[in-house]
Enzyme design. Structure first.
Site, short mmCIF file in Angstrom:
data_model
loop_
_atom_site.label_atom_id
_atom_site.label_comp_id
_atom_site.label_asym_id
_atom_site.label_seq_id
_atom_site.Cartn_x
_atom_site.Cartn_y
_atom_site.Cartn_z
N LEU A 14 -5.31 28.21 24.70
CA LEU A 14 -4.26 27.37 25.29
C LEU A 14 -4.94 26.16 25.94
O LEU A 14 -4.92 25.97 27.15
CB LEU A 14 -3.45 28.17 26.31
CG LEU A 14 -2.09 27.62 26.70
CD1 LEU A 14 -1.26 27.24 25.48
CD2 LEU A 14 -1.33 28.62 27.52
N HIS A 15 -5.59 25.36 25.09
CA HIS A 15 -6.32 24.17 25.52
C HIS A 15 -5.90 22.98 24.68
O HIS A 15 -5.38 23.13 23.58
CB HIS A 15 -7.83 24.39 25.38
CG HIS A 15 -8.33 25.50 26.25
ND1 HIS A 15 -8.56 25.36 27.60
CD2 HIS A 15 -8.61 26.79 25.98
CE1 HIS A 15 -8.96 26.50 28.10
NE2 HIS A 15 -8.99 27.40 27.14
N ALA A 16 -6.16 21.80 25.18
CA ALA A 16 -5.95 20.54 24.46
C ALA A 16 -4.56 20.44 23.86
O ALA A 16 -3.58 20.48 24.56
CB ALA A 16 -7.04 20.33 23.43
N PRO A 18 -2.61 22.46 21.85
CA PRO A 18 -1.63 23.52 22.07
C PRO A 18 -1.09 23.54 23.50
O PRO A 18 0.09 23.77 23.72
CB PRO A 18 -2.40 24.81 21.77
CG PRO A 18 -3.54 24.39 20.92
CD PRO A 18 -3.88 22.99 21.34
N VAL A 56 -7.22 30.10 29.06
CA VAL A 56 -6.74 31.10 28.11
C VAL A 56 -7.40 30.85 26.76
O VAL A 56 -7.32 29.75 26.22
CB VAL A 56 -5.20 31.04 27.97
CG1 VAL A 56 -4.73 32.03 26.92
CG2 VAL A 56 -4.54 31.32 29.31
#
Length: 85
Positions: A14-16, A18, A56
């Site tokens: 759950l980075h960038a 997304p 995450v």
């Protein structure tokens, strides 16, 4: 209150990108939405900094909570975003 436990399938976690899509979807919701790791402190799903701070990663479980009219629908949308590999 609606609750969903979801496995994050995105290879980036759950980075960038997304995370940005996740936050944009949550921000449009007329209800309060939180996200947490199991047993962790919930943070606002509408805050990109809070989401990124959760760190995450792919394969981890997150817990989504929303309260109010339309809560189930927004949680379904958010779960779909993190379920895309």
């Amino acid at each position: 209150m609606a609750v969903r436990k979801v496995i994050v399938e995105s290879s980036a976690g759950l980075h960038a990108r997304p995370a940005a899509t996740f936050v944009q979807t949550a921000a449009k919701a007329p209800v309060d939405v939180t996200v947490a790791k199991p047993g962790g402190t919930p943070v606002s799903a509408k805050s990109i900094l809070s989401i990124l701070a959760l760190d995450v990663r792919s394969g981890e479980v997150i817990v989504l909570n929303a309260d109010g009219d339309g809560a189930d629908q927004v949680l379904d949308e958010l779960a779909a975003i993190v379920s895309v590999p």
